[in-house]
Design a protein around this motif. Structure first.
Motif, PDB file in Angstrom:
ATOM      1  N   TRP A 122       0.623   3.362  -4.180  1.00  0.00           N
ATOM      2  CA  TRP A 122      -1.164   2.494  -3.773  1.00  0.00           C
ATOM      3  C   TRP A 122      -1.865   3.283  -4.927  1.00  0.00           C
ATOM      4  O   TRP A 122      -1.926   2.144  -5.529  1.00  0.00           O
ATOM      5  CB  TRP A 122      -1.677   3.512  -2.632  1.00  0.00           C
ATOM      6  N   VAL A 162      -9.282   0.565  -1.214  1.00  0.00           N
ATOM      7  CA  VAL A 162      -9.107  -1.102  -1.393  1.00  0.00           C
ATOM      8  C   VAL A 162      -9.840  -2.073  -1.130  1.00  0.00           C
ATOM      9  O   VAL A 162     -10.060  -3.258  -1.900  1.00  0.00           O
ATOM     10  CB  VAL A 162      -7.709  -1.071   0.000  1.00  0.00           C
ATOM     11  N   LEU A 204       0.878  -1.249   0.025  1.00  0.00           N
ATOM     12  CA  LEU A 204      -0.214   0.400   0.246  1.00  0.00           C
ATOM     13  C   LEU A 204       1.057   1.358   0.169  1.00  0.00           C
ATOM     14  O   LEU A 204      -0.036   2.511  -0.437  1.00  0.00           O
ATOM     15  CB  LEU A 204      -1.111  -0.012   1.291  1.00  0.00           C
ATOM     16  N   THR A 214      -1.508  -6.786   3.885  1.00  0.00           N
ATOM     17  CA  THR A 214      -0.827  -5.069   4.468  1.00  0.00           C
ATOM     18  C   THR A 214      -0.294  -5.456   6.078  1.00  0.00           C
ATOM     19  O   THR A 214      -1.186  -6.112   6.497  1.00  0.00           O
ATOM     20  CB  THR A 214      -1.122  -4.405   4.093  1.00  0.00           C
TER      21      THR A 214
END
Length: 129
Positions: A49, A81, A46, A70
């Motif tokens: 991202w 997400v 992430l 994550t």
């Protein structure tokens, strides 16, 4: 994140990797991942991202089942997400909480979420036995 006990130490040091075009990465995944089930882990995915979102969109378009691992807690993960993937594992690995009695995660502080066909997210029970 540099989690102690990381399974992928080589990915922890920023600046040591290679730059790849997102479309090129997607092409390689499509070519090599025949079952269309993909887990993306880290380092910390992430942290990139915008590029990850582009990759996920390309793969979701052709019905890939995507899981993101994550180290971020669920509350830190962007809502977007959860709109784009099928599974999300949240929480950093904690060596002192390592357990052989749970599925999909390495330590008991981590949580795994699944998007149901209805679009609702449920937390999976990970304890074995």
């Amino acid at each position: 994140m540099n989690c102690a006990g990381c399974h992928n130490k080589i990915a922890q040091k920023k600046g040591n990797g290679e730059l790849w075009d997102v479309a090129e990465i997607a092409g390689r995944i499509i070519q090599q991942c025949h079952n269309k089930r993909l887990t993306i882990s880290g380092g910390e995915p992430l942290e990139q991202w915008q590029e990850l979102k582009e990759l996920i969109a390309m793969l979701a378009e052709i019905n890939f089942d995507i899981c993101i691992y994550t180290g971020w807690n669920k509350e830190e993960v962007p809502d977007e997400v959860f709109q784009m993937v099928n599974y999300v594992k949240c929480g950093s690995f904690a060596a002192d909480l390592k357990s052989e009695n749970i599925h999909y995660v390495g330590s008991s502080n981590q949580r795994m979420f699944k998007r149901e066909t209805s679009g609702e997210w449920v937390e999976l029970k990970l304890q074995i036995g």
